[in-house]
Design an enzyme around this catalytic site. Structure first.
Site, mmCIF file in Angstrom:
data_model
loop_
_atom_site.group_PDB
_atom_site.id
_atom_site.type_symbol
_atom_site.label_atom_id
_atom_site.label_comp_id
_atom_site.label_asym_id
_atom_site.label_seq_id
_atom_site.Cartn_x
_atom_site.Cartn_y
_atom_site.Cartn_z
ATOM 1 N N THR A 10 45.037 3.047 50.153
ATOM 2 C CA THR A 10 43.935 2.308 49.595
ATOM 3 C C THR A 10 43.754 2.415 47.978
ATOM 4 O O THR A 10 42.962 2.053 47.375
ATOM 5 C CB THR A 10 42.709 3.300 50.180
ATOM 6 O OG1 THR A 10 42.653 4.488 50.232
ATOM 7 C CG2 THR A 10 42.458 2.658 51.807
ATOM 8 N N HIS A 25 46.291 11.528 46.014
ATOM 9 C CA HIS A 25 45.540 12.407 45.396
ATOM 10 C C HIS A 25 45.526 13.692 46.234
ATOM 11 O O HIS A 25 46.482 14.065 47.021
ATOM 12 C CB HIS A 25 44.066 11.748 45.575
ATOM 13 C CG HIS A 25 43.426 11.556 46.659
ATOM 14 N ND1 HIS A 25 43.093 12.539 47.793
ATOM 15 C CD2 HIS A 25 43.000 10.274 47.259
ATOM 16 C CE1 HIS A 25 42.805 11.920 48.557
ATOM 17 N NE2 HIS A 25 42.776 10.503 48.662
ATOM 18 N N HIS A 51 46.090 14.411 49.900
ATOM 19 C CA HIS A 51 47.069 14.046 50.533
ATOM 20 C C HIS A 51 48.189 15.218 50.398
ATOM 21 O O HIS A 51 49.178 15.341 51.227
ATOM 22 C CB HIS A 51 47.924 12.938 50.052
ATOM 23 C CG HIS A 51 47.129 11.636 49.951
ATOM 24 N ND1 HIS A 51 46.512 10.843 49.248
ATOM 25 C CD2 HIS A 51 46.566 11.023 51.156
ATOM 26 C CE1 HIS A 51 45.935 9.653 49.371
ATOM 27 N NE2 HIS A 51 46.058 9.852 50.864
ATOM 28 N N LYS A 61 33.219 8.354 56.923
ATOM 29 C CA LYS A 61 33.019 7.289 55.953
ATOM 30 C C LYS A 61 31.323 6.720 56.386
ATOM 31 O O LYS A 61 31.392 6.557 57.706
ATOM 32 C CB LYS A 61 33.878 6.049 55.874
ATOM 33 C CG LYS A 61 35.237 6.641 55.667
ATOM 34 C CD LYS A 61 35.195 7.113 54.134
ATOM 35 C CE LYS A 61 36.850 7.431 53.476
ATOM 36 N NZ LYS A 61 37.325 8.430 54.427
ATOM 37 N N ARG A 93 34.716 0.168 54.405
ATOM 38 C CA ARG A 93 35.641 0.011 53.512
ATOM 39 C C ARG A 93 35.843 -1.280 52.838
ATOM 40 O O ARG A 93 35.778 -2.263 53.566
ATOM 41 C CB ARG A 93 36.980 0.859 53.786
ATOM 42 C CG ARG A 93 36.995 2.283 53.712
ATOM 43 C CD ARG A 93 38.474 2.763 54.012
ATOM 44 N NE ARG A 93 38.497 4.200 53.636
ATOM 45 C CZ ARG A 93 39.589 4.807 53.890
ATOM 46 N NH1 ARG A 93 40.761 4.159 54.220
ATOM 47 N NH2 ARG A 93 39.775 6.270 53.640
ATOM 48 N N GLN A 100 45.906 3.104 65.615
ATOM 49 C CA GLN A 100 46.632 4.190 65.193
ATOM 50 C C GLN A 100 47.534 4.801 66.286
ATOM 51 O O GLN A 100 48.275 5.436 66.135
ATOM 52 C CB GLN A 100 45.434 5.484 64.383
ATOM 53 C CG GLN A 100 46.331 6.646 63.845
ATOM 54 C CD GLN A 100 45.420 7.603 63.216
ATOM 55 O OE1 GLN A 100 44.745 7.136 62.299
ATOM 56 N NE2 GLN A 100 45.664 9.099 63.623
ATOM 57 N N ASP A 133 40.411 16.021 59.906
ATOM 58 C CA ASP A 133 39.308 14.899 60.226
ATOM 59 C C ASP A 133 40.055 13.660 61.048
ATOM 60 O O ASP A 133 39.337 12.865 61.316
ATOM 61 C CB ASP A 133 38.984 14.408 58.888
ATOM 62 C CG ASP A 133 40.025 13.898 58.040
ATOM 63 O OD1 ASP A 133 41.430 14.205 58.048
ATOM 64 O OD2 ASP A 133 39.506 13.327 56.887
ATOM 65 N N LYS A 192 34.616 20.832 49.163
ATOM 66 C CA LYS A 192 35.842 20.317 49.095
ATOM 67 C C LYS A 192 36.570 20.221 47.621
ATOM 68 O O LYS A 192 35.823 20.156 46.570
ATOM 69 C CB LYS A 192 35.998 18.643 49.106
ATOM 70 C CG LYS A 192 37.054 17.776 49.368
ATOM 71 C CD LYS A 192 36.708 16.139 49.766
ATOM 72 C CE LYS A 192 36.617 16.267 50.913
ATOM 73 N NZ LYS A 192 36.521 14.635 51.386
ATOM 74 N N LYS A 211 37.895 17.732 43.126
ATOM 75 C CA LYS A 211 36.788 16.839 42.512
ATOM 76 C C LYS A 211 36.459 17.469 41.140
ATOM 77 O O LYS A 211 36.156 18.662 40.946
ATOM 78 C CB LYS A 211 35.615 16.807 43.165
ATOM 79 C CG LYS A 211 35.624 16.037 44.570
ATOM 80 C CD LYS A 211 36.192 14.455 44.298
ATOM 81 C CE LYS A 211 35.917 13.680 45.780
ATOM 82 N NZ LYS A 211 36.361 12.374 45.583
ATOM 83 N N THR A 212 36.743 16.558 40.104
ATOM 84 C CA THR A 212 36.596 17.158 38.616
ATOM 85 C C THR A 212 35.543 16.282 37.978
ATOM 86 O O THR A 212 34.901 15.043 38.598
ATOM 87 C CB THR A 212 37.645 16.796 37.855
ATOM 88 O OG1 THR A 212 37.982 15.544 37.737
ATOM 89 C CG2 THR A 212 39.009 17.622 38.663
#
Length: 410
Positions: free
Chosen positions: A40, A45, A48, A82, A86, A174, A195, A230, A233-234
């Protein structure tokens, strides 16, 4: 050690099907396994990172990894976790992102085709984009219970706000991926983030029901802080593995500043350091824990960006904390004279450089005494840069963790 025990000792494993049988399969010979990645974006990131590291550990233990790119499922999007549908990507976007993923994964996985357990890149677009819908419904859809699907965790949140039939197909697709990989590569194990548990159970169950063969699912813990938040995240956004999206310096600094309570866990999950060394570093107390944080930051940055960039990032951090501002590796924003004439306010440039999300947030940080320019604490939210100030470069600091060097563009 058994490959399963390696993952367990390092803290990877969340849930598994038929644990004893899977451990025996690892002992009996090479296990072919796969992990799926939806393309996506044009970069992996930090979310992964855990599955990829687990794949690397399993390959080092003699097993064969398949990195499955979701060129087909990526056109739908996984509804897990989600709240909204998407954005649907074009085929061209997806194919470009797949190529970017392949390049980044080569830092972790061995693709040398002369080795029996060489890593393989597969793309489910190869079988999903040409799939005949009626045949799929008859051969695969008939084996799925709608009642059971609706109880899956991945659908619960979306059911409250509306789940499209497009997304409802994701679990079947899947699961079909696992069946297809089993037929093509004798793949018997799917791995991934926790998840994905519901989807992965369905895939293993499909193989057992349709072909009567063993198949397993193994999920890994998500990368969370000790108090359940989580990681990755910055203030500038996600912690990307692409240097153009997140500089090696910023990447290094993130891990250098993790909470003391998370250091040992991160060393076990994110590095290849022996567990004896992980436990030694994790047991350090007080100011000595900073040694462990420096090792963590260097090792993780080295894996992603290479040893040279990791060394530069470490030197830049040491120069900065030592009061210097001359390292070329420090994240830098160049301002032209024209841009400076149009906008010289510190708070505006802090926002433009990603130090804050907005001018208002930057203003608040200044008013609270959390911003320094060079060695000078700034209290005036209307403080402005000058050309003379930027000629040699000046470091702006926000709090203890956010730094940016501003220079006059030449």
């Amino acid at each position: 050690m058994n490959a399963y025990d390696i993952l367990k000792e390092r803290g990877f494993i969340a849930q598994v099907t038929y644990e004893d049988d899977l451990r025996k399969a690892f002992d009996d010979g090479m296990v072919t396994f796969y992990t799926g990645f939806d393309p996506t974006a044009d970069s992996l990131h930090i979310g992964h990172y855990i599955p990829i590291m687990a794949m690397a550990h399993l390959q080092r233990a003699g097993h064969k990894p398949i990195a499955l790119m979701g060129g087909g499922t990526g056109m739908i999007g996984d509804p897990s976790g989600k709240s909204d549908l998407r954005k649907v990507l074009t085929v061209e976007d997806i194919d470009h992102n797949v190529e970017c993923f392949k390049k980044q994964m080569s830092n972790f996985l061995d693709f040398d085709e002369s080795k029996p357990n060489c890593a393989v890149i597969a793309n489910n677009a190869d079988w999903l984009r040409s799939l005949k819908y009626i045949d799929f419904l008859r051969d695969v859809g008939a084996l799925f219970s709608v009642n059971r699907m609706l109880t899956a965790e991945c659908y619960k949140q979306r059911l409250e706000r509306g789940l499209t039939f497009l997304e409802f197909n994701y679990m079947l697709m899947q699961s079909y991926d696992f069946l297809e990989l089993n037929h093509r590569y004798n793949c018997i194990l799917q791995t991934g983030g926790d998840d994905q548990w519901s989807n992965m159970l369905s895939g293993a169950d499909l193989i057992r029901r349709k072909d009567g063969k063993p198949a397993f699912a193994l999920t890994f813990k998500l990368l969370l802080t000790h108090d359940g938040r989580k990681m990755g995240k910055t203030e500038k956004g996600a912690l990307w593995l692409d240097a153009n999206k997140c500089s090696p310096y910023d990447f290094y600094q993130y891990w250098r500043n993790v909470d003391d309570a998370d250091v040992e866990k991160c060393l076990g999950l994110l590095t290849f350091l022996p567990m004896d060394e992980v436990r030694r570093l994790g047991a350090l107390q007080g100011s000595e824990i900073n040694e462990a944080k420096r090792v963590l930051a260097f090792e993780v940055t080295k894996l992603i960006h290479g040893e040279e960039e990791a060394t530069k990032a470490r030197q830049a951090a040491e120069a900065l904390f030592g009061g210097g501002a001359n390292s070329e590796s420090m994240p830098t924003t160049a301002i032209t004279e024209a841009e400076l004439n149009e906008e010289a306010r510190l708070i505006a440039w802090m926002a433009k450089a990603g130090m804050t999300k907005s001018n208002g947030e930057a203003r608040k940080a200044v008013q609270q005494g959390g911003v320094s320019v060079g060695d000078q604490k700034i209290s005036d939210p209307d403080f402005k840069f000058t050309a003379e100030m930027l000629a040699d470069g000046v470091v702006v600091k926000k709090g203890k963790k956010t730094f940016q060097k501003f220079v006059l563009a030449k």
